[in-house]
Design a protein around this motif. Structure first.
Motif, PDB file in Angstrom:
ATOM      1  N   GLU A 180      49.115  23.539  61.747  1.00  0.00           N
ATOM      2  CA  GLU A 180      48.119  24.604  61.645  1.00  0.00           C
ATOM      3  C   GLU A 180      48.647  25.959  62.090  1.00  0.00           C
ATOM      4  O   GLU A 180      48.008  26.980  61.878  1.00  0.00           O
ATOM      5  N   ILE A 181      49.846  25.982  62.701  1.00  0.00           N
ATOM      6  CA  ILE A 181      50.351  27.222  63.280  1.00  0.00           C
ATOM      7  C   ILE A 181      50.629  28.281  62.224  1.00  0.00           C
ATOM      8  O   ILE A 181      50.414  29.473  62.446  1.00  0.00           O
ATOM      9  N   ASP A 182      51.114  27.853  61.040  1.00  0.00           N
ATOM     10  CA  ASP A 182      51.424  28.836  60.004  1.00  0.00           C
ATOM     11  C   ASP A 182      50.168  29.550  59.523  1.00  0.00           C
ATOM     12  O   ASP A 182      50.171  30.766  59.327  1.00  0.00           O
ATOM     13  N   SER A 183      49.102  28.804  59.337  1.00  0.00           N
ATOM     14  CA  SER A 183      47.857  29.420  58.900  1.00  0.00           C
ATOM     15  C   SER A 183      47.297  30.331  59.990  1.00  0.00           C
ATOM     16  O   SER A 183      46.781  31.418  59.709  1.00  0.00           O
ATOM     17  N   LEU A 184      47.441  29.901  61.247  1.00  0.00           N
ATOM     18  CA  LEU A 184      46.976  30.719  62.357  1.00  0.00           C
ATOM     19  C   LEU A 184      47.791  32.004  62.469  1.00  0.00           C
ATOM     20  O   LEU A 184      47.250  33.085  62.709  1.00  0.00           O
ATOM     21  N   LEU A 185      49.090  31.875  62.240  1.00  0.00           N
ATOM     22  CA  LEU A 185      49.975  33.035  62.259  1.00  0.00           C
ATOM     23  C   LEU A 185      49.597  34.021  61.170  1.00  0.00           C
ATOM     24  O   LEU A 185      49.530  35.235  61.401  1.00  0.00           O
ATOM     25  N   ALA A 186      49.322  33.504  59.990  1.00  0.00           N
ATOM     26  CA  ALA A 186      48.944  34.363  58.868  1.00  0.00           C
ATOM     27  C   ALA A 186      47.622  35.081  59.136  1.00  0.00           C
ATOM     28  O   ALA A 186      47.477  36.274  58.839  1.00  0.00           O
ATOM     29  N   LYS A 187      46.686  34.357  59.740  1.00  0.00           N
ATOM     30  CA  LYS A 187      45.384  34.973  60.053  1.00  0.00           C
ATOM     31  C   LYS A 187      45.532  36.097  61.072  1.00  0.00           C
ATOM     32  O   LYS A 187      44.941  37.164  60.935  1.00  0.00           O
ATOM     33  N   TYR A 188      46.346  35.835  62.077  1.00  0.00           N
ATOM     34  CA  TYR A 188      46.512  36.846  63.110  1.00  0.00           C
ATOM     35  C   TYR A 188      47.249  38.076  62.563  1.00  0.00           C
ATOM     36  O   TYR A 188      46.904  39.218  62.890  1.00  0.00           O
ATOM     37  N   ALA A 189      48.260  37.837  61.732  1.00  0.00           N
ATOM     38  CA  ALA A 189      48.986  38.952  61.118  1.00  0.00           C
ATOM     39  C   ALA A 189      48.064  39.780  60.241  1.00  0.00           C
ATOM     40  O   ALA A 189      48.106  41.014  60.256  1.00  0.00           O
ATOM     41  N   GLN A 190      47.194  39.090  59.472  1.00  0.00           N
ATOM     42  CA  GLN A 190      46.236  39.798  58.634  1.00  0.00           C
ATOM     43  C   GLN A 190      45.264  40.616  59.477  1.00  0.00           C
ATOM     44  O   GLN A 190      44.899  41.741  59.122  1.00  0.00           O
ATOM     45  N   HIS A 191      44.884  40.049  60.603  1.00  0.00           N
ATOM     46  CA  HIS A 191      43.988  40.766  61.524  1.00  0.00           C
ATOM     47  C   HIS A 191      44.649  42.051  62.030  1.00  0.00           C
ATOM     48  O   HIS A 191      44.010  43.111  62.098  1.00  0.00           O
ATOM     49  N   LEU A 192      45.933  41.978  62.354  1.00  0.00           N
ATOM     50  CA  LEU A 192      46.657  43.160  62.820  1.00  0.00           C
ATOM     51  C   LEU A 192      46.801  44.199  61.716  1.00  0.00           C
ATOM     52  O   LEU A 192      46.664  45.406  61.961  1.00  0.00           O
TER      53      LEU A 192
END
Length: 454
Positions: A180-192
């Motif tokens: 799940e880390i890749d999806s979480l990473l993508a979400k956080y990057a999109q948030h930034l």
């Protein structure tokens, strides 16, 4: 008779306790050799210091447990008054780990809390609480150790994410096969990115070893900055970093494949296939890398020409400025040909200067008022000076002669801006750009990518 006397003494002790004559009641209990009743009395009164004294003066099977109870009660006494150091002393003797952890946290004694975490057994119920304490003060490594010791890997990854330790989070996810880390990473990057925190997103991807995504964002940011025409040196650095991140991405992919295939023939074959697939799939990435290096070259020579001009090396400045004609798709043509015209005029090469003015006057996206100023300036210059080069530039002559015999573009020295015509020259091991050997000897770093030259 003895039994009757003891019963009478017991009654007297109880009467004394009822009338709050506790010292007398305790003395009577002790005379009866009933230390247990004296201890019970002091417990009811909450006089735990006296309980400890009574227990230490006697012996019995239950004394250890009662002592621990007394130590903990005294610890509670000091903790209620926020005297944490004194509370720690008694909680240690009472082996009260829960309260001891709270005291360490209140005292900000994180070394003591870490040692306590290491001493606890695996899956101890206190480990998640200690992990949460470490998270609140930003101690990611210690929090991860506490969470993993009690098999709460998901909490450990969440802790890394919360504290922006993405590299550690990815390592944990890979070690424990959590995807799940890749999806979480993508979400956080999109948030930034939605908050326009592009640099934070780049740093996030870089720490998480997602070098390609970081390079693409950095390349976009460099193009955005170049359009604003703020600081060309900053833009150059952005392009260099973008190219270096792409190289790091390729190295990371190859090292990952090698690590997976170590010692296993079948896996080595599959890794080789993976490398070939990665190479074939990275054609666009290679183009991005070449584009980044080319843009870095453009800004490097753009800055070098100006530096040479201000230092009084007008001939070198003109040669470097003329190299910029290859980068009119990266640099603003108006800035580019204006610099060429300025350098040529300073070097009294008015023929080349005239050609630069012709280019400036023919640009479509230049303001008519600016064009008018170009024309007036050109008229002023060429009224006084004939549009002919008064100096023969040997480097340019060699370049024109060699270009006629070869279809390939000759490399340019990144130190001087001159075309490399020597058969032997220095090449940077990182960015693969070249320089004359005698020019690079006095330098410790590559002028373009700043990698140590030795």
């Amino acid at each position: 008779m003895f039994m009757f006397s003891q019963n009478e003494t017991m009654k007297q002790a109880e009467v004394a306790a009822y009338f709050r004559r506790f010292e007398e009641a305790e003395r009577l209990y002790m005379e009866m050799d009933r230390r247990d009743l004296a201890v019970t009395l002091r417990k009811k009164l909450g006089d735990w210091f006296r309980v400890v004294q009574l227990l230490k003066t006697g012996a019995g099977g239950g004394d250890d447990l009662q002592l621990e109870e007394a130590w903990n009660a005294i610890g509670d006494y000091y903790a209620d008054r926020q005297k944490w150091k004194e509370a720690v002393t008694y909680y240690v003797q009472g082996r009260n780990q829960e309260r001891l952890a709270e005291c360490y946290y209140a005292l900000e004694d994180y070394n003591g809390l870490e040692k306590m975490s290491e001493m606890l057994l695996e899956n101890h119920k206190l480990l998640p609480d200690i992990g949460a304490m470490f998270v609140t003060v930003g101690m990611c490594e210690q929090a991860v150790q506490a969470y993993t010791k009690c098999n709460q890997v998901k909490q450990a990854i969440d802790c890394c994410v919360q504290l922006n330790q993405w590299n550690e989070a990815i390592d944990l996810a890979k070690t424990h096969n959590i995807k799940e880390i890749d999806s979480l990473l993508a979400k956080y990057a999109q948030h930034l990115l939605e908050k326009d925190k592009i640099l934070n997103a780049i740093e996030l991807y870089r720490k998480a070893s997602h070098y390609l995504e970081a390079a693409k964002l950095l390349h976009q940011l460099a193009r955005k900055e170049s359009k604003r025409k703020t600081k060309p040196l900053r833009v150059k650095k952005m392009y260099v970093l973008s190219a270096l991140l792409i190289q790091k991405y390729h190295d990371h992919m190859k090292n990952t494949s090698k690590a997976k295939s170590k010692g296993k023939t079948k896996e080595a074959q599959s890794a080789l296939v993976g490398l070939l697939e990665e190479d074939s799939a990275s054609i666009s990435d290679t183009k991005l890398s070449d584009s980044a290096w080319r843009a870095a070259e453009a800004y490097h020579f753009f800055l070098l020409a100006q530096r040479q001009l201000y230092d009084g090396y007008v001939d070198a400045a003109m040669n470097t400025a003329l190299q910029l004609r290859e980068y009119d798709d990266i640099l603003d043509p108006a800035d580019l040909y204006a610099l060429i015209a300025l350098c040529c005029c300073a070097n009294r090469a008015f023929g080349t200067c005239s050609k630069a003015f012709i280019k400036l006057e023919s640009l479509d996206d230049v303001n008519p008022e600016i064009k008018q100023q170009y024309q007036e300036l050109a008229l002023e210059i060429f009224t006084k000076h004939s549009p002919k080069d008064s100096k023969a530039n040997k480097d340019n002559a060699n370049l024109e002669a060699l270009m006629k015999d070869s279809d390939e573009k000759l490399p340019v020295c990144i130190v001087t801006g001159r075309t490399l015509v020597d058969y032997q020259f220095w090449m940077c091991g990182t960015c693969k750009h070249c320089a004359f050997e005698n020019e690079i000897q006095t330098r410790h770093n590559c002028p373009l990518c700043h990698t140590p030259s030795q």
